[in-house]
Design a protein around this motif. Sequence first.
Motif, PDB file in Angstrom:
ATOM      1  N   THR A   1       0.850  -1.176   0.000  1.00  0.00           N
ATOM      2  CA  THR A   1       0.000   0.000   0.000  1.00  0.00           C
ATOM      3  C   THR A   1       0.892   1.235   0.000  1.00  0.00           C
ATOM      4  OG1 THR A   1      -0.057   0.131   2.399  1.00  0.00           O
ATOM      5  CG2 THR A   1      -1.751  -1.229   1.344  1.00  0.00           C
ATOM      6  N   LYS A   2       0.262   2.373  -0.230  1.00  0.00           N
ATOM      7  CA  LYS A   2       1.037   3.620  -0.188  1.00  0.00           C
ATOM      8  C   LYS A   2       1.763   3.777   1.142  1.00  0.00           C
ATOM      9  CE  LYS A   2      -2.120   6.177  -3.181  1.00  0.00           C
ATOM     10  NZ  LYS A   2      -3.286   7.085  -3.096  1.00  0.00           N
ATOM     11  N   LEU A   3       1.169   3.204   2.169  1.00  0.00           N
ATOM     12  CA  LEU A   3       1.765   3.323   3.499  1.00  0.00           C
ATOM     13  C   LEU A   3       2.845   2.275   3.731  1.00  0.00           C
ATOM     14  CD1 LEU A   3      -1.522   3.737   5.537  1.00  0.00           C
ATOM     15  CD2 LEU A   3       0.154   5.537   5.071  1.00  0.00           C
TER      16      LEU A   3
ATOM     17  N   ASN B   1       2.266  -1.195   3.716  1.00  0.00           N
ATOM     18  CA  ASN B   1       1.815  -2.501   4.221  1.00  0.00           C
ATOM     19  C   ASN B   1       1.711  -3.499   3.075  1.00  0.00           C
ATOM     20  OD1 ASN B   1       1.330  -1.956   7.069  1.00  0.00           O
ATOM     21  ND2 ASN B   1      -0.269  -0.560   6.340  1.00  0.00           N
TER      22      ASN B   1
ATOM     23  N   THR C   1      -7.035  -7.506   3.690  1.00  0.00           N
ATOM     24  CA  THR C   1      -6.220  -7.084   4.820  1.00  0.00           C
ATOM     25  C   THR C   1      -5.070  -6.251   4.275  1.00  0.00           C
ATOM     26  OG1 THR C   1      -6.836  -9.055   6.042  1.00  0.00           O
ATOM     27  CG2 THR C   1      -4.841  -7.944   6.755  1.00  0.00           C
ATOM     28  N   ASN C   2      -5.245  -4.966   4.302  1.00  0.00           N
ATOM     29  CA  ASN C   2      -4.310  -4.036   3.679  1.00  0.00           C
ATOM     30  C   ASN C   2      -4.253  -4.238   2.166  1.00  0.00           C
ATOM     31  OD1 ASN C   2      -3.563  -2.907   6.224  1.00  0.00           O
ATOM     32  ND2 ASN C   2      -2.303  -4.729   6.562  1.00  0.00           N
ATOM     33  N   PHE C   3      -5.346  -4.750   1.611  1.00  0.00           N
ATOM     34  CA  PHE C   3      -5.471  -4.840   0.159  1.00  0.00           C
ATOM     35  C   PHE C   3      -5.875  -3.463  -0.370  1.00  0.00           C
ATOM     36  CE2 PHE C   3      -8.041  -5.643  -3.671  1.00  0.00           C
ATOM     37  CZ  PHE C   3      -7.216  -6.513  -4.389  1.00  0.00           C
ATOM     38  N   PHE C   4      -6.797  -2.844   0.324  1.00  0.00           N
ATOM     39  CA  PHE C   4      -7.240  -1.495  -0.035  1.00  0.00           C
ATOM     40  C   PHE C   4      -6.479  -0.464   0.806  1.00  0.00           C
ATOM     41  CE2 PHE C   4     -10.952  -4.175  -1.062  1.00  0.00           C
ATOM     42  CZ  PHE C   4     -11.141  -3.815  -2.390  1.00  0.00           C
ATOM     43  N   GLU C   5      -6.465   0.746   0.303  1.00  0.00           N
ATOM     44  CA  GLU C   5      -5.824   1.823   1.072  1.00  0.00           C
ATOM     45  C   GLU C   5      -6.700   2.250   2.249  1.00  0.00           C
ATOM     46  OE1 GLU C   5      -2.797   3.055   0.646  1.00  0.00           O
ATOM     47  OE2 GLU C   5      -2.325   1.988  -1.212  1.00  0.00           O
ATOM     48  N   ALA C   6      -7.988   1.953   2.136  1.00  0.00           N
ATOM     49  CA  ALA C   6      -8.925   2.319   3.205  1.00  0.00           C
ATOM     50  C   ALA C   6     -10.196   1.504   2.993  1.00  0.00           C
ATOM     51  CB  ALA C   6      -9.235   3.814   3.168  1.00  0.00           C
ATOM     52  N   ASN C   7     -11.130   1.659   3.893  1.00  0.00           N
ATOM     53  CA  ASN C   7     -12.433   0.995   3.762  1.00  0.00           C
ATOM     54  C   ASN C   7     -12.986   1.199   2.347  1.00  0.00           C
ATOM     55  OD1 ASN C   7     -15.138   0.333   3.784  1.00  0.00           O
ATOM     56  ND2 ASN C   7     -15.555   1.253   5.781  1.00  0.00           N
ATOM     57  N   PRO C   8     -13.151   0.114   1.591  1.00  0.00           N
ATOM     58  CA  PRO C   8     -13.569   0.280   0.198  1.00  0.00           C
ATOM     59  C   PRO C   8     -15.040   0.619   0.025  1.00  0.00           C
ATOM     60  CG  PRO C   8     -13.378  -2.052   0.714  1.00  0.00           C
ATOM     61  CD  PRO C   8     -12.919  -1.296   1.940  1.00  0.00           C
TER      62      PRO C   8
ATOM     63  N   GLN D   1      -5.790  -1.538   6.986  1.00  0.00           N
ATOM     64  CA  GLN D   1      -6.180  -0.247   6.415  1.00  0.00           C
ATOM     65  C   GLN D   1      -7.660  -0.191   6.084  1.00  0.00           C
ATOM     66  OE1 GLN D   1      -1.999   0.257   4.107  1.00  0.00           O
ATOM     67  NE2 GLN D   1      -3.496   1.801   3.615  1.00  0.00           N
ATOM     68  N   GLU D   2      -8.247  -1.356   5.784  1.00  0.00           N
ATOM     69  CA  GLU D   2      -9.686  -1.389   5.493  1.00  0.00           C
ATOM     70  C   GLU D   2     -10.510  -0.917   6.685  1.00  0.00           C
ATOM     71  OE1 GLU D   2      -7.604  -3.777   4.693  1.00  0.00           O
ATOM     72  OE2 GLU D   2      -7.859  -4.101   2.542  1.00  0.00           O
TER      73      GLU D   2
END
Lengths: 688, 688
Positions: free
Chosen positions: A550-552, A554, A661-668, B643-644
Amino acid sequence: MAPPFTQLLLLLQLLLITLFTLTSSSPHHQHRGGHPLDSITPSEFAQVRSIILSSRLASNHHHHHHNLTFQYVGLDPPPKPTLLSWLSSSPTSSLPPRRAFAIIRFDKQTFEITIDLSTNTIVFDQLYNGPEYPLFTGEEQAEATLLPLSYPPFLESLRKRGLKVEEVVCVTYSVGWFGGRAKAKREMKALCFYLNGTVNLYVRPLEGITVVVDLDVMEISRYYDRITVPVPKADGTEFRTFNVEPPFGPNVNGVTIVQPDGPGFVMDGHIIRWANWNFHLGFDVRAGVIISLASIFDVQKQEFRRVLYKAYVSELFVPYMDPTEEWYYKTFFDAGEFGFGLCTLPLEPLRDCPANAVFIDAFYAGQDGKPLQIPNALCVFERYAGDVMWRHTETGIPGQFIREVRPEVTLVVRMVSTVGNYDYIIDWEFKQSGSIVAKVGLSGILEVKGTAYTHTDKINEEAFGTLIAENTLGIYHDHFLSYHIDLDIDGEANSFVKNKLVTKRVKDNSSLRKSYWTVEKVTARTESEANIKVGTEAAELVVVNPNKKTKLGNPIGYRLIPRSPPASSLLSDDDYPQIRGAFTKYDLWVTPYNNSEKWVAGLYADQSRGDDTIATWSERDREIENKDIVLWYTVGFHHVPSQEDFPVMPTLSGGFELRPTNFFEANPVLNSRVPMPVNWPNCTSPHK
Amino acid sequence: MAPPFTQLLLLLQLLLITLFTLTSSSPHHQHRGGHPLDSITPSEFAQVRSIILSSRLASNHHHHHHNLTFQYVGLDPPPKPTLLSWLSSSPTSSLPPRRAFAIIRFDKQTFEITIDLSTNTIVFDQLYNGPEYPLFTGEEQAEATLLPLSYPPFLESLRKRGLKVEEVVCVTYSVGWFGGRAKAKREMKALCFYLNGTVNLYVRPLEGITVVVDLDVMEISRYYDRITVPVPKADGTEFRTFNVEPPFGPNVNGVTIVQPDGPGFVMDGHIIRWANWNFHLGFDVRAGVIISLASIFDVQKQEFRRVLYKAYVSELFVPYMDPTEEWYYKTFFDAGEFGFGLCTLPLEPLRDCPANAVFIDAFYAGQDGKPLQIPNALCVFERYAGDVMWRHTETGIPGQFIREVRPEVTLVVRMVSTVGNYDYIIDWEFKQSGSIVAKVGLSGILEVKGTAYTHTDKINEEAFGTLIAENTLGIYHDHFLSYHIDLDIDGEANSFVKNKLVTKRVKDNSSLRKSYWTVEKVTARTESEANIKVGTEAAELVVVNPNKKTKLGNPIGYRLIPRSPPASSLLSDDDYPQIRGAFTKYDLWVTPYNNSEKWVAGLYADQSRGDDTIATWSERDREIENKDIVLWYTVGFHHVPSQEDFPVMPTLSGGFELRPTNFFEANPVLNSRVPMPVNWPNCTSPHK
């Protein structure tokens, strides 16, 4: 466990499985061009049949074609690199070569044949000379079940017991393998049941009578009438609505699901598009439903991202726990022996699936190679159970009352496979939040053993089960469903990571706390490092793409969360059924992708000896780090029957969730909007 | 974890929690006479207040009444034998004495008061002088959160950071106990957050600033500004529908549940009757929803049979795994400190509960003792998710195609408790087939820690969590919900039995099999024999009535099946939070019923020292065989944030099923009939 094919031939004409007329136009007929993963179509089944029957193989022999039986015909999917390359090419690029794979029996021999449907040629064929055998056909089982009914020793056994042959129905059972080294005949056992007042045949066994049928000559090869026990009574076994006797109950008010604007998913051939998901829906006579190429649209990245290359039930192993003569062999491989897809039966609208479901037919090759149709084999529907996708109420800000709730609507693909007595309700559920949930519901009828006992007080020997009705033992058994889960998290190269939760002691008095836990990420380098009995240690089970973050920073991943208690096998490692069903030793295995490793208990399950199982594949202890990997997770049930399971069992559910699990940058689903409210129409101003 | 009471006082008038007017008639007002287990009514809260304020206790002191605060007021239910005796007596027999239990703070002291509401008298009162404290009130927390905003050192801290005080919101946290032997002050910590562009306060902590408030004098007693880290940005934290920015998605079509004939359950006061179930619904400011006296109608026996005397969430322990100064103490007892019922907030129709839900208000005593109303605190609805209650397709009988499917309709009681940042969706689901399923859904907002880090690559020390957004760590933590489950299976005298599944070797060559498993029933004689970490061995967990058997002789029972991976505590036994939350050492405990053992982590949870927990109760290792027993099962989650989960977390679910196991003589829903079909009205011929 036991196959449902008694009198199937009769049924074919009679009721529901209709011979598919090739000239008819089906609403589900695939669109022009099709998809490389589409299941074999009716016309393709006919093509496979035609090619094989006119081949050197068949014509070289002085036999009639009816001696050639199609034990399995299915798609031989393009190699994964080929398919992925096609997917990433332009939409107009030509399709990969389309191939079918067939296993036929001819002249008492097994042949494997690969056919190129584009060129109308056999590209590969070979005699398979091993001691194991392919799936049974429905037709040969139906034929076998009729043999006892005209077999004099069996009629004599009935006469001795005072039973009427016209009330007897027989069912075929695989014989298993118990250590013999010589190649055995292709046999099944036929066990018989007594109707006479019920349609619930499975609860009225003629315990003690075993008929062995040689399938290749379709003759009874051995016959045993060892013991006589009372046939359990018919009273209380009926389950048809219009035949059950009062008192009725309980009753509930009518309730239904309504979607005034219709279902919100689109079927483009066998690709289903719904909300943020895209996937391909296939069907195989062995596996049943197959989910492929599941990708989810990432709203932030504005692109589809790959999650799952393929998932299906690879095997369903059901060993019984009674070692006595009539029961020891009952160790069934419901996919590899009986065909989990072959046992798929039409779903009942409004009952098996809700009112908003769309039904899809499936096709398979009959024993003669001709296509057969299973109407309504699958259903797809949007599931709304009144649950919450996410919510928060915030009361902490002066002057504000903030409450945001998003109802959960998911998409479900369902099939029901009735492997004789048991009904398996198989669901694949897609959540907008990125989860894929696999569920199995167990219903149907127990495999019971006739007994003289009518009360537990009188049981003076080991019974191997629960007395669930008079003269009726529900024998202890397991259900082990092995799911083949080929995750491709943002690409093929993935790693399996155990996020172990480990206790740390605070040693330096830096805190008033004495302990806490943290996460130790352990990447499995080889197969042996991945096998686990889930639940024996606190760990998250994650598949990550080690090449993407991820950008962060993870690692991008999905994790597997059991939705029912894990259950690995309790059989001894050296026991024959365990050698054959070795996948049950662990709840989870991880292998590197290998096109030939499709069936966790082997390509040939009938009379298998464990030479071609995940346990043997994994002996090489191959590298799985940063590879294209496949998870094999077992949803297991140790089933101690109870009286409630009689005469039909209320659904018992299990499954697992694959959760981003850290697939998305945030809640999709943060930016999802609540579906428009639906109101019961005001009939003074007509709706639509 | 953190309480939601900032500005609660303001909210009281402003928006939703309305002072209940005693003269108003509420549609949910209880029927004449009421039920002995009905929660304290608004008029009874007023009565309790009046009795206490006019008591010797209050009048003997030279203080104003506003120094007397009601920390807890709830029903003191009749002793179980009394209630059972009343239940079995004639319907007109007089009610058992009705009592309330109150914990008040007065003159910096804690008093326990039991009031007889029938005689309008205090029947028991005592000073509680232990070092622990009762639940916080909403009002005192709201008051405490305002203190920093006018506290010069805090304002100076803001000035240093360039932050505006009008954008700051503070939240109160319990301080825990970390080994001190002296009695500590009744304090909370206030932590503050920065709005300035978001309403998602919890994701913008002013990390490093800790305000300690002495609740008894309502003054700041200590202040720390230890470290300065960037406040995480507001971008991407908004979650309100009308404020989120495009791109939106995913979208789904409208969908709803319809019951043209209305809900199929009846509410008789607080007794709910539905299908074959009867139960009482209660509410407590500490526990939230309470299910009592659940009985199921046995169609065969034509009588109601007892299943569950009482069930509720006894405690919710949420320890965080960061031992540093600002975080080590975050080990919250959400029921015992903050009130799981007090944090219950109004459900949103059509979103929190489906269209066919019926809503019920709840009441509690404010800090001043006056009744407060939570509108729509609970909802009750029939759940239909398109699932199958039982089914079977039979194709084995010549000429017949038999398919019987019963759709699953269940009844759900739901509440949502928002304990500060987290939202807990609590469901009690009753199945017609006899199961009771307890579910908890976790949503809401993570408790995050401000950090300088913006990428995992830069993290050069132990972070105790996942970097889930820039400058934002989601700290590792657990959620442990302890369910008090007082099963009375066909009566009070029950036993807890582990049905261990054990492998047997075939030793005498009597079988071709080498092994099988069987069931060894091990009855727990005392408490220590019952404690288990679920999943470490294959076993069914059954509560039986050893005095009753089915006609066939099987012990009548119910078993507990986890619906999510069990998770016991990973903290060291000697760590202070673990001593306080000792119930988390095992997933399951069994105790003999004891009227005083209601709260698994103690009656007084704030600053508790573990003197009054299930671990101390169980030290006596009491007999539990053939006794009135209580199960305490923990639904646990080890939560590694991803992150989700940011900025609002998609629901993560867990729970357990209580399933009849030889409780009935046979499948209790065999004779159920399919609900009448429901059709979308044809508006040319109006419906109804």
